[in-house]
Write an enzyme that holds these catalytic residues in place. Structure first.
Site, short mmCIF file in Angstrom:
data_model
loop_
_atom_site.label_atom_id
_atom_site.label_comp_id
_atom_site.label_asym_id
_atom_site.label_seq_id
_atom_site.Cartn_x
_atom_site.Cartn_y
_atom_site.Cartn_z
N LYS A 1 0.85 -1.21 0.00
CA LYS A 1 0.00 0.00 0.00
C LYS A 1 0.88 1.25 0.00
O LYS A 1 2.09 1.17 0.31
CB LYS A 1 -0.90 -0.02 1.24
CG LYS A 1 -0.13 0.01 2.56
CD LYS A 1 -1.04 -0.30 3.74
CE LYS A 1 -0.26 -0.22 5.04
NZ LYS A 1 -1.04 -0.72 6.18
N ARG B 1 -10.52 -0.14 14.75
CA ARG B 1 -10.56 0.42 13.39
C ARG B 1 -11.58 -0.40 12.60
O ARG B 1 -12.69 -0.56 13.05
CB ARG B 1 -9.14 0.39 12.80
CG ARG B 1 -8.87 1.46 11.77
CD ARG B 1 -7.38 1.53 11.40
NE ARG B 1 -6.88 0.34 10.72
CZ ARG B 1 -5.63 0.21 10.25
NH1 ARG B 1 -4.76 1.21 10.38
NH2 ARG B 1 -5.25 -0.89 9.66
N HIS C 1 -6.06 -7.18 12.84
CA HIS C 1 -4.87 -6.32 12.82
C HIS C 1 -4.52 -5.90 14.25
O HIS C 1 -5.41 -5.61 15.04
CB HIS C 1 -5.16 -5.09 11.95
CG HIS C 1 -3.94 -4.29 11.59
ND1 HIS C 1 -2.82 -4.86 11.03
CD2 HIS C 1 -3.67 -2.98 11.71
CE1 HIS C 1 -1.92 -3.91 10.82
NE2 HIS C 1 -2.39 -2.77 11.22
N ARG D 1 1.68 -10.76 7.28
CA ARG D 1 1.49 -9.55 6.47
C ARG D 1 2.46 -8.44 6.90
O ARG D 1 2.04 -7.37 7.33
CB ARG D 1 0.07 -8.98 6.66
CG ARG D 1 -1.09 -9.86 6.33
CD ARG D 1 -2.39 -9.03 6.30
NE ARG D 1 -2.58 -8.17 7.45
CZ ARG D 1 -3.27 -8.51 8.54
NH1 ARG D 1 -3.84 -9.69 8.64
NH2 ARG D 1 -3.38 -7.66 9.54
N TYR E 1 12.86 32.03 2.00
CA TYR E 1 11.61 32.68 2.41
C TYR E 1 11.65 33.07 3.88
O TYR E 1 12.03 32.27 4.74
CB TYR E 1 10.42 31.75 2.19
CG TYR E 1 10.13 31.48 0.73
CD1 TYR E 1 9.82 32.52 -0.14
CD2 TYR E 1 10.17 30.18 0.24
CE1 TYR E 1 9.55 32.27 -1.48
CE2 TYR E 1 9.90 29.92 -1.10
CZ TYR E 1 9.59 30.96 -1.96
OH TYR E 1 9.33 30.71 -3.27
N CYS F 1 12.01 25.10 0.86
CA CYS F 1 11.06 25.57 -0.16
C CYS F 1 10.34 24.36 -0.78
O CYS F 1 10.62 23.22 -0.43
CB CYS F 1 11.79 26.32 -1.27
SG CYS F 1 12.91 27.60 -0.72
N ASP G 1 10.56 23.06 -3.83
CA ASP G 1 11.39 22.19 -4.68
C ASP G 1 12.88 22.27 -4.34
O ASP G 1 13.69 21.59 -4.99
CB ASP G 1 11.24 22.59 -6.16
CG ASP G 1 9.81 22.85 -6.52
OD1 ASP G 1 9.01 21.90 -6.47
OD2 ASP G 1 9.46 24.02 -6.81
C1 LIG Z 1 -0.32 -1.64 6.87
C2 LIG Z 1 -0.88 -2.93 7.27
C3 LIG Z 1 -0.04 -4.03 7.48
C4 LIG Z 1 1.47 -3.92 7.52
O1 LIG Z 1 1.82 -3.24 8.70
P1 LIG Z 1 3.35 -3.04 9.15
O2 LIG Z 1 3.25 -2.54 10.55
O3 LIG Z 1 3.96 -2.06 8.22
O4 LIG Z 1 3.98 -4.37 9.07
C5 LIG Z 1 -0.64 -5.26 7.71
N1 LIG Z 1 -1.98 -5.38 7.77
C6 LIG Z 1 -2.82 -4.33 7.60
C7 LIG Z 1 -4.28 -4.54 7.70
C8 LIG Z 1 -2.30 -3.08 7.37
O5 LIG Z 1 -3.12 -2.04 7.22
#
Ligand SMILES: *Cc1c(COP(=O)(O)O)cnc(C)c1O
Length: 375
Positions: free
Chosen positions: A41, A139, A168, A224, A268, A313, A315
């Protein structure tokens, strides 16, 4: 091709070492003895969505995890053929597209799931879904006590296939173990209930990077890890093993070097004024690249740490080259990574910016070319 042949035409860029990415993924695979979902992601945490997903797939990782369907569709357009799970919400209006592109969606609401089923039926196909359980993150997800009835309900929808069940962790990267233990207990209760009625999905998964490094009980059928596959620590209390290393460097160039007199203002708001005559350099990087507009930024030039002065700035930004008589236009400047014997880590920058290493790399702007080494 050597790096400098790939980068000599560039002013500001990000380098990614794909050989080290493969080592990181293999290390996570060996550690968990499970398939690894490459979490890609947010442009693969700034590393480049398609290239990272493809490299992970080529290294044997069958799954990619994204936050939104748009990211999944970008992957399919980039000829990514692995399995994809959208970890976040998808509007029912987009479910037909997900079905046709064979992208698995996350579900946690019955009305939405029924709307998905209708879309999949209209497409004449089956949509794969992963049921999300909120075991304590607060969440997305159903509460654990709602899990069994929900999955039972979904099993009656003809065009949905419950392919997965997941949760999660909120605190798997902390020494505090109670929260993760409790989350695992609640999640496990749902898995057990489903097993008893013969509805345990094929892919049960829970472990983010913190979970993968610290909680074997969380492995289930797949892990994951996001931040750890990029070689970064989930936190200063949850460190990756030595074999896992950062894969990203962020570089720019000195694009101007000149002597200015005492009292000259820099940038700036003249937030910096020369207290003596000084050599001042300009770097081709700014806040629109993700270089935060805060004071105290440091970069590497000629293997030395150099202070950024004045406001950053959009850029560009300025540096004092007081003790650098040899600095010249075109010199490579390292914002993140190593040069000579010095190094600036994402963790160091995160402290300076009052944030976490994920945020440092994930906000590297897409306008900067990504240069892939050891592909
Ligand atoms: C982002 C995410 C992960 C990975 O998380 P890390 O802490 O970067 O390993 C795994 N599962 C879900 C649902 C996430 O949103």
């Amino acid at each position: 091709m050597k790096t400098n042949e790939k980068t000599e035409t560039l002013t500001t860029w990000v380098e990614v070492d794909l050989a080290q990415l493969r080592k990181n993924l293999k290390a996570l695979e060996r550690m968990s003895k499970r398939p690894v979902m490459a979490v890609v992601k947010a442009n693969a945490y700034g590393h480049g969505l398609i290239e990272i997903a493809q490299a992970a797939y080529a290294a044997g990782m069958g799954w990619a995890g994204v936050a939104r369907l748009e990211e999944a569709l970008t992957l399919r357009r980039g000829c990514y053929n692995g399995k994809i799970l959208v970890l976040g919400y998808t509007p029912p209006e987009a479910a037909m597209l997900a079905t046709l592109e064979e992208v698995s969606l996350c579900v946690f609401d019955l009305a939405t799931a029924k709307a998905y089923d209708k879309q999949a039926r209209a497409a004449g196909k089956t949509l794969s879904v992963h049921v999300k359980i909120d075991s304590g993150m607060g969440r997305l997800g159903l509460l654990p006590e709602e899990g069994k009835a929900f999955v039972k309900h979904l099993s009656g929808l003809k065009n949905l296939q419950v392919e997965g069940l997941f949760t999660h962790f909120a605190r798997a990267d902390e020494p505090e173990l109670n929260t993760t233990g409790q989350q695992l207990e609640r999640f496990h209760a749902v898995v057990n209930e489903l097993e008893q009625i013969g509805l345990r999905p094929e892919w049960v998964h829970a472990a983010n990077s913190g979970g993968t490094l610290g909680f074997k009980e969380a492995y289930y059928d797949m892990v994951r890890p996001g931040i750890a596959m990029y070689g970064l620590n989930p936190s200063d209390k949850a460190l990756v093993p030595k074999s896992i290393k950062p894969i990203l460097s962020w570089k720019t160039r000195l694009v101007s070097v000149k002597d200015l007199p005492e009292g000259h203002g820099i940038g700036y708001g003249h937030r910096h004024v020369l207290e003596k005559p000084a050599k001042v350099g300009v770097l081709a990087v700014g806040y629109a690249d993700g270089f935060r507009r805060v004071s105290g930024n440091v970069v590497l030039i000629g293997g030395e740490r150099v202070a950024v002065v004045g406001s950053v700035c959009m850029d560009q930004c300025m540096v004092r080259l007081d003790d650098m008589p040899n600095a010249k236009i075109g010199d490579e400047v390292v914002l993140l990574g190593s040069q000579g014997r010095e190094a600036i880590t994402a963790d160091e920058i995160a402290v300076r910016w009052g944030t976490i290493n994920n945020d440092v790399v994930a906000t590297l702007a897409p306008r900067m070319p990504r240069v892939y080494l050891n592909g």
